[in-house]
Design an enzyme around this catalytic site. Structure first.
Site, PDB file in Angstrom:
ATOM      1  N   ARG A  66       0.028   1.874 -10.730  1.00  0.00           N
ATOM      2  CA  ARG A  66      -1.307   1.764 -10.129  1.00  0.00           C
ATOM      3  C   ARG A  66      -1.852   3.116  -9.683  1.00  0.00           C
ATOM      4  O   ARG A  66      -3.063   3.322  -9.665  1.00  0.00           O
ATOM      5  CB  ARG A  66      -1.271   0.769  -8.957  1.00  0.00           C
ATOM      6  N   GLU A 103       9.407  -2.189  -0.508  1.00  0.00           N
ATOM      7  CA  GLU A 103       9.300  -3.426   0.263  1.00  0.00           C
ATOM      8  C   GLU A 103       9.993  -4.568  -0.480  1.00  0.00           C
ATOM      9  O   GLU A 103      10.527  -5.483   0.125  1.00  0.00           O
ATOM     10  CB  GLU A 103       7.805  -3.740   0.451  1.00  0.00           C
TER      11      GLU A 103
HETATM   12  O1  LIG Z   1       5.293   2.824   0.152  1.00  0.00           O
HETATM   13  P1  LIG Z   1       6.190   2.025  -0.745  1.00  0.00           P
HETATM   14  O2  LIG Z   1       6.916   0.933  -0.012  1.00  0.00           O
HETATM   15  O3  LIG Z   1       7.116   2.869  -1.538  1.00  0.00           O
HETATM   16  O4  LIG Z   1       5.263   1.224  -1.763  1.00  0.00           O
HETATM   17  C1  LIG Z   1       4.131   1.755  -2.379  1.00  0.00           C
HETATM   18  C2  LIG Z   1       4.278   1.714  -3.847  1.00  0.00           C
HETATM   19  O5  LIG Z   1       4.498   0.375  -4.300  1.00  0.00           O
HETATM   20  C3  LIG Z   1       3.610   0.086  -5.364  1.00  0.00           C
HETATM   21  O6  LIG Z   1       4.138   0.439  -6.605  1.00  0.00           O
HETATM   22  P2  LIG Z   1       5.207  -0.416  -7.407  1.00  0.00           P
HETATM   23  O7  LIG Z   1       6.526   0.297  -7.304  1.00  0.00           O
HETATM   24  O8  LIG Z   1       5.149  -1.832  -6.977  1.00  0.00           O
HETATM   25  O9  LIG Z   1       4.736  -0.215  -8.893  1.00  0.00           O
HETATM   26  P3  LIG Z   1       3.423  -0.550  -9.747  1.00  0.00           P
HETATM   27  O10 LIG Z   1       2.375   0.457  -9.365  1.00  0.00           O
HETATM   28  O11 LIG Z   1       3.922  -0.333 -11.126  1.00  0.00           O
HETATM   29  O12 LIG Z   1       2.978  -1.961  -9.468  1.00  0.00           O
HETATM   30  C4  LIG Z   1       2.399   0.946  -5.061  1.00  0.00           C
HETATM   31  O13 LIG Z   1       1.611   1.141  -6.221  1.00  0.00           O
HETATM   32  C5  LIG Z   1       3.023   2.206  -4.541  1.00  0.00           C
HETATM   33  O14 LIG Z   1       3.366   3.108  -5.590  1.00  0.00           O
HETATM   34  N1  LIG Z   2       2.518  -5.276   0.203  1.00  0.00           N
HETATM   35  C1  LIG Z   2       2.157  -4.473  -0.824  1.00  0.00           C
HETATM   36  N2  LIG Z   2       0.978  -4.655  -1.437  1.00  0.00           N
HETATM   37  C2  LIG Z   2       0.611  -3.856  -2.470  1.00  0.00           C
HETATM   38  N3  LIG Z   2       1.367  -2.864  -2.940  1.00  0.00           N
HETATM   39  C3  LIG Z   2       2.552  -2.662  -2.346  1.00  0.00           C
HETATM   40  N4  LIG Z   2       3.520  -1.757  -2.580  1.00  0.00           N
HETATM   41  C4  LIG Z   2       4.524  -1.987  -1.715  1.00  0.00           C
HETATM   42  N5  LIG Z   2       4.242  -3.003  -0.895  1.00  0.00           N
HETATM   43  C5  LIG Z   2       3.002  -3.448  -1.278  1.00  0.00           C
END
Ligand SMILES: O=P(O)(O)OC[C@H]1O[C@H](OP(=O)(O)OP(=O)(O)O)[C@H](O)[C@@H]1O
Ligand SMILES: Nc1ncnc2[nH]cnc12
Length: 178
Positions: A66, A103
């Protein structure tokens, strides 16, 4: 009447309970991205923060997946290069890697060892700051490659997860806090 970008972000984000696992309140920014004026407003606000203050950014680093959506237009807006940090196994050349807790599980991210010129001024852009694990890993990867992190920047910070407290040695910018 001018609309505040924080309000634009908040109203363009929806809560999806129990995704991707029970107990997680997922903040979904896809409605924001689908709204052309809102998407532009967020990119413009991130670009203006550095451009209007005369802050030099050589490289914008974006986080898969993202983070890419926002980091790429921000890089173009700032006249900077774009460097991807990807999930493990996706980059073809030699990489540094970092493993961290999310998370909802753990993840490993990687960046090419030669992606950033030594001393480059780097802005890291993601969509959401949650627990801060991803941000911390990204900062570490940039520093290992010899870059200087100007700031870690996101449209949305999930304040209830207190990720900012983990990021004690880097400046953090969030345009809105949920
Ligand atoms: O602060 P944190 O707890 O580390 O979480 C934040 C991260 O989690 C999500 O990515 P995700 O790893 O879910 O990957 P995605 O973008 O591929 O959905 C979001 O896009 C951030 O990169
Ligand atoms: N609760 C949440 N919503 C969206 N993106 C996340 N990445 C990690 N935790 C998330």
């Amino acid at each position: 009447m001018p609309v505040n970008v924080a309000d634009t972000i908040t109203s363009g984000t929806r809560d999806i309970p129990d995704y991707p696992q029970p107990g997680v309140m997922f903040k979904d920014i896809t409605p924001l991205l689908a709204d052309p004026r809102a998407f532009r407003a967020v990119v413009d606000a991130l670009v203006a923060r550095y451009r209007d203050a005369g802050v030099t950014i050589d490289t914008v680093v974006g986080l898969e997946a993202r983070g890419f959506i926002l980091a790429a237009p921000v890089a173009i807006g700032l006249g900077a290069g774009f460097v991807p940090i990807r999930k493990a196994g996706k980059l073809p050349a030699k990489t540094h890697s970092e493993t961290y807790d999310l998370e909802y599980g753990t993840a490993t991210v990687e960046m090419h060892t030669d992606a950033i010129a030594s001393g480059s001024r780097v802005l890291i852009v993601d969509d959401v700051l949650a627990t801060g694990g991803t941000a911390q890993a990204a900062v570490e990867l940039v520093r290992r490659a010899g870059g200087s992190v100007v700031e870690f920047s996101v449209p949305l910070e999930l304040g209830f997860l207190r990720g900012r407290e983990k990021l004690t040695d880097v400046d953090v910018c969030a345009l809105a806090v949920a």
